[in-house]
Design a protein around this motif. Sequence first.
Motif, PDB file in Angstrom:
ATOM      1  N   ALA A   1      16.212   8.145 116.336  1.00 30.70           N
ATOM      2  CA  ALA A   1      16.104   9.149 115.285  1.00 30.70           C
ATOM      3  C   ALA A   1      17.501   9.610 114.868  1.00 30.70           C
ATOM      4  N   GLN A   2      17.612   9.902 113.598  1.00 29.76           N
ATOM      5  CA  GLN A   2      18.909  10.352 113.108  1.00 29.76           C
ATOM      6  C   GLN A   2      19.031  11.860 113.277  1.00 29.76           C
ATOM      7  N   THR A   3      20.239  12.299 113.507  1.00 32.77           N
ATOM      8  CA  THR A   3      20.526  13.735 113.554  1.00 32.77           C
ATOM      9  C   THR A   3      21.747  14.018 112.704  1.00 32.77           C
ATOM     10  N   VAL A   4      21.766  15.196 112.117  1.00 37.45           N
ATOM     11  CA  VAL A   4      22.894  15.645 111.312  1.00 37.45           C
ATOM     12  C   VAL A   4      23.300  17.023 111.815  1.00 37.45           C
ATOM     13  N   THR A   5      24.571  17.188 112.112  1.00 30.46           N
ATOM     14  CA  THR A   5      25.058  18.441 112.683  1.00 30.46           C
ATOM     15  C   THR A   5      26.143  19.051 111.809  1.00 30.46           C
ATOM     16  N   GLN A   6      25.931  20.281 111.438  1.00 31.17           N
ATOM     17  CA  GLN A   6      26.953  21.055 110.737  1.00 31.17           C
ATOM     18  C   GLN A   6      27.348  22.191 111.665  1.00 31.17           C
ATOM     19  N   SER A   7      28.544  22.162 112.131  1.00 36.61           N
ATOM     20  CA  SER A   7      28.962  23.078 113.196  1.00 36.61           C
ATOM     21  C   SER A   7      29.449  24.435 112.698  1.00 36.61           C
ATOM     22  N   GLN A   8      29.559  24.588 111.388  1.00 40.60           N
ATOM     23  CA  GLN A   8      30.065  25.849 110.817  1.00 40.60           C
ATOM     24  C   GLN A   8      28.927  26.554 110.075  1.00 40.60           C
ATOM     25  N   PRO A   9      28.282  27.530 110.690  1.00 36.99           N
ATOM     26  CA  PRO A   9      27.179  28.213 110.008  1.00 36.99           C
ATOM     27  C   PRO A   9      27.651  28.986 108.769  1.00 36.99           C
ATOM     28  N   GLU A  10      28.832  29.557 108.845  1.00 36.20           N
ATOM     29  CA  GLU A  10      29.355  30.325 107.718  1.00 36.20           C
ATOM     30  C   GLU A  10      30.844  30.083 107.573  1.00 36.20           C
ATOM     31  N   MET A  11      31.285  30.083 106.325  1.00 35.18           N
ATOM     32  CA  MET A  11      32.703  29.971 106.032  1.00 35.18           C
ATOM     33  C   MET A  11      33.009  30.798 104.792  1.00 35.18           C
ATOM     34  N   SER A  12      34.267  31.172 104.675  1.00 31.27           N
ATOM     35  CA  SER A  12      34.685  31.866 103.467  1.00 31.27           C
ATOM     36  C   SER A  12      36.032  31.299 103.035  1.00 31.27           C
ATOM     37  N   VAL A  13      36.295  31.425 101.743  1.00 33.38           N
ATOM     38  CA  VAL A  13      37.543  30.901 101.178  1.00 33.38           C
ATOM     39  C   VAL A  13      37.940  31.766  99.998  1.00 33.38           C
ATOM     40  N   LYS A  73      31.526   8.768 112.808  1.00 31.97           N
ATOM     41  CA  LYS A  73      30.290   9.351 112.264  1.00 31.97           C
ATOM     42  C   LYS A  73      30.542  10.770 111.792  1.00 31.97           C
ATOM     43  N   SER A  74      31.558  10.872 110.960  1.00 31.80           N
ATOM     44  CA  SER A  74      31.960  12.159 110.420  1.00 31.80           C
ATOM     45  C   SER A  74      31.976  12.081 108.898  1.00 31.80           C
ATOM     46  N   PHE A  75      31.574  13.163 108.267  1.00 40.53           N
ATOM     47  CA  PHE A  75      31.435  13.182 106.794  1.00 40.53           C
ATOM     48  C   PHE A  75      31.716  14.599 106.321  1.00 40.53           C
ATOM     49  N   SER A  76      32.981  14.899 106.078  1.00 38.87           N
ATOM     50  CA  SER A  76      33.339  16.260 105.693  1.00 38.87           C
ATOM     51  C   SER A  76      33.482  16.368 104.180  1.00 38.87           C
ATOM     52  N   LEU A  77      33.274  17.557 103.674  1.00 41.01           N
ATOM     53  CA  LEU A  77      33.359  17.854 102.239  1.00 41.01           C
ATOM     54  C   LEU A  77      34.541  18.766 101.988  1.00 41.01           C
ATOM     55  N   LYS A  78      35.413  18.360 101.073  1.00 37.02           N
ATOM     56  CA  LYS A  78      36.540  19.196 100.680  1.00 37.02           C
ATOM     57  C   LYS A  78      36.298  19.707  99.268  1.00 37.02           C
ATOM     58  N   ILE A  79      36.427  21.017  99.131  1.00 37.82           N
ATOM     59  CA  ILE A  79      36.306  21.654  97.825  1.00 37.82           C
ATOM     60  C   ILE A  79      37.686  22.191  97.463  1.00 37.82           C
ATOM     61  N   SER A  80      38.229  21.685  96.393  1.00 37.46           N
ATOM     62  CA  SER A  80      39.551  22.123  95.929  1.00 37.46           C
ATOM     63  C   SER A  80      39.397  23.163  94.828  1.00 37.46           C
ATOM     64  N   LEU A  84      34.148  30.946  92.104  1.00 34.00           N
ATOM     65  CA  LEU A  84      33.079  31.863  92.533  1.00 34.00           C
ATOM     66  C   LEU A  84      31.712  31.176  92.493  1.00 34.00           C
ATOM     67  N   GLY A  85      31.527  30.275  91.562  1.00 32.59           N
ATOM     68  CA  GLY A  85      30.263  29.551  91.453  1.00 32.59           C
ATOM     69  C   GLY A  85      30.013  28.569  92.570  1.00 32.59           C
ATOM     70  N   ASP A  86      31.013  28.364  93.422  1.00 36.67           N
ATOM     71  CA  ASP A  86      30.828  27.481  94.566  1.00 36.67           C
ATOM     72  C   ASP A  86      30.131  28.196  95.719  1.00 36.67           C
ATOM     73  N   THR A  87      29.974  29.503  95.610  1.00 35.28           N
ATOM     74  CA  THR A  87      29.270  30.261  96.649  1.00 35.28           C
ATOM     75  C   THR A  87      27.838  29.754  96.750  1.00 35.28           C
ATOM     76  N   ALA A  88      27.469  29.267  97.937  1.00 38.35           N
ATOM     77  CA  ALA A  88      26.157  28.628  98.127  1.00 38.35           C
ATOM     78  C   ALA A  88      26.009  28.178  99.571  1.00 38.35           C
ATOM     79  N   MET A  89      24.796  27.740  99.899  1.00 38.17           N
ATOM     80  CA  MET A  89      24.569  26.992 101.132  1.00 38.17           C
ATOM     81  C   MET A  89      24.851  25.530 100.829  1.00 38.17           C
ATOM     82  N   TYR A  90      25.547  24.882 101.738  1.00 34.97           N
ATOM     83  CA  TYR A  90      25.838  23.470 101.587  1.00 34.97           C
ATOM     84  C   TYR A  90      25.184  22.702 102.730  1.00 34.97           C
ATOM     85  N   LEU A 112      28.737  29.100 102.409  1.00 39.64           N
ATOM     86  CA  LEU A 112      30.099  29.265 101.920  1.00 39.64           C
ATOM     87  C   LEU A 112      30.172  30.444 100.964  1.00 39.64           C
ATOM     88  N   SER A 113      31.100  31.318 101.227  1.00 40.31           N
ATOM     89  CA  SER A 113      31.355  32.456 100.332  1.00 40.31           C
ATOM     90  C   SER A 113      32.750  32.305  99.759  1.00 40.31           C
TER      91      SER A 113
END
Lengths: 116, 115
Positions: A1-13, A73-80, A84-90, A112-113
């Motif tokens: 079975a596949q699993t996906v882990t996001q280790s950061q429940p909340e972040m701000s920028v 097996k890593s897949f990170s997302l960078k937002i440059s 303000l419109g990027d505030t959301a759950m990812y 992400l806030s």
Amino acid sequence: AQTVTQSQPEMSVQEAETVTLSCTYDTSESNYYLFWYKQPPSRQMILVIRQEAYKQQNATENRFSVNFQKAAKSFSLKISDSQLGDTAMYFCAFTGAGAGSYQLTFGKGTKLSVIP
Amino acid sequence: KAGVTQTPRYLIKTRGQQVTLSCSPISGHRSVSWYQQTPGQGLQFLFEYFSETQRNKGNFPGRFSGRQFSNSRSEMNVSTLELGDSALYLCASSLLPAGNTGELFFGEGSRLTVL
């Protein structure tokens, strides 16, 4: 079975800054797709970016780019230039590319806030 | 092009009742998937339909069922509601079977509250 882990429940920028969201996954499949979906508050989930596992080149979509490390097996997302419109759950998501793949497996999400 | 439409958007039910949720996919999309979203469990796959056939079902009890019509519209039904069924139910459509590309287009969801 596949699993996906996001280790950061909340972040701000801070607005205009760059932020990286982390995602790791586990699978025995050799070919698959990885995704980042965005769910703004009280709005529908939309696809941000997609990566096919057989492609070595990292996907980019305007201000969004990924760092795909297949061996790790890593897949990170960078937002440059965060806006303000990027505030959301990812949500990071995985699906196998075989004929028997019928679903996406999602991580628990990173909230992400973007701070003005 | 109209997006994925889910109805109703909000509903409140009591334990033991049943509920039917509806989903109209994007025109031309033949695959419809359903997901349950809760704060504790996140997004969990319920089932996927392609051309009126249920291709796979997630790990949910038999109280959860669904169907797809010839026009690709889909409904899901939850019988004998329990408090734990309170969730946002998301419908997603895609042109190809979900596993082929994985690119899903989501509706805004139906928020079910069970009292």
